[in-house]
Design a protein around this motif. Structure first.
Motif, PDB file in Angstrom:
ATOM      1  N   CYS A  59       0.772  -1.266  -0.028  1.00 28.65           N
ATOM      2  CA  CYS A  59      -0.107   0.028   0.105  1.00 28.65           C
ATOM      3  C   CYS A  59       0.794   1.320   0.059  1.00 28.65           C
ATOM      4  O   CYS A  59       0.642   2.079  -0.714  1.00 28.65           O
ATOM      5  CB  CYS A  59      -0.950  -0.035   1.100  1.00 28.65           C
ATOM      6  N   GLU A  60       1.970   1.260   0.790  1.00 32.49           N
ATOM      7  CA  GLU A  60       2.834   2.235   0.825  1.00 32.49           C
ATOM      8  C   GLU A  60       3.596   2.567  -0.357  1.00 32.49           C
ATOM      9  O   GLU A  60       3.649   3.960  -0.581  1.00 32.49           O
ATOM     10  CB  GLU A  60       3.631   2.346   2.125  1.00 32.49           C
ATOM     11  N   ARG A  62       2.093   1.740  -3.299  1.00 32.13           N
ATOM     12  CA  ARG A  62       1.412   1.735  -4.169  1.00 32.13           C
ATOM     13  C   ARG A  62       1.034   0.761  -5.289  1.00 32.13           C
ATOM     14  O   ARG A  62       1.087   1.247  -6.395  1.00 32.13           O
ATOM     15  CB  ARG A  62       1.157   3.474  -4.808  1.00 32.13           C
ATOM     16  N   ASP A  64      -0.374  -1.928  -7.250  1.00 33.30           N
ATOM     17  CA  ASP A  64      -1.678  -2.726  -7.277  1.00 33.30           C
ATOM     18  C   ASP A  64      -1.340  -4.131  -7.580  1.00 33.30           C
ATOM     19  O   ASP A  64      -0.546  -4.668  -8.204  1.00 33.30           O
ATOM     20  CB  ASP A  64      -2.266  -1.884  -8.271  1.00 33.30           C
TER      21      ASP A  64
END
Ligand SMILES: [Zn+2]
Length: 64
Positions: A59-60, A62, A64
């Motif tokens: 998530c950090e 980003r 996917d």
């Protein structure tokens, strides 16, 4: 980013990974003595970890 564990599954090499609320996955290997997570080897142990938060690096970054 902290994400809750919503489930567990095994990869092709029989290593456990956690499925996170964000949809990412993260290995939670039991590979002593380096990584000692004996709880992941039992269904009861995994159930007790449902809902706890893990730091999701994907998530950090980003990814996917
Ligand atoms: Zn994530």
């Amino acid at each position: 980013m902290q994400q809750a564990i919503i489930g567990f599954d095994l990869d092709d090499e029989n290593h456990w990974f956690a499925i996170l609320a964000c949809g990412h996955t993260q290995h939670v290997r039991h590979n002593p003595p380096w990584q000692n997570r004996s709880w992941v080897m039992t269904e009861q142990g995994r159930l007790e970890k449902l809902g706890i938060l893990l730091e999701c690096k994907k998530c950090e970054q980003r990814i996917d």
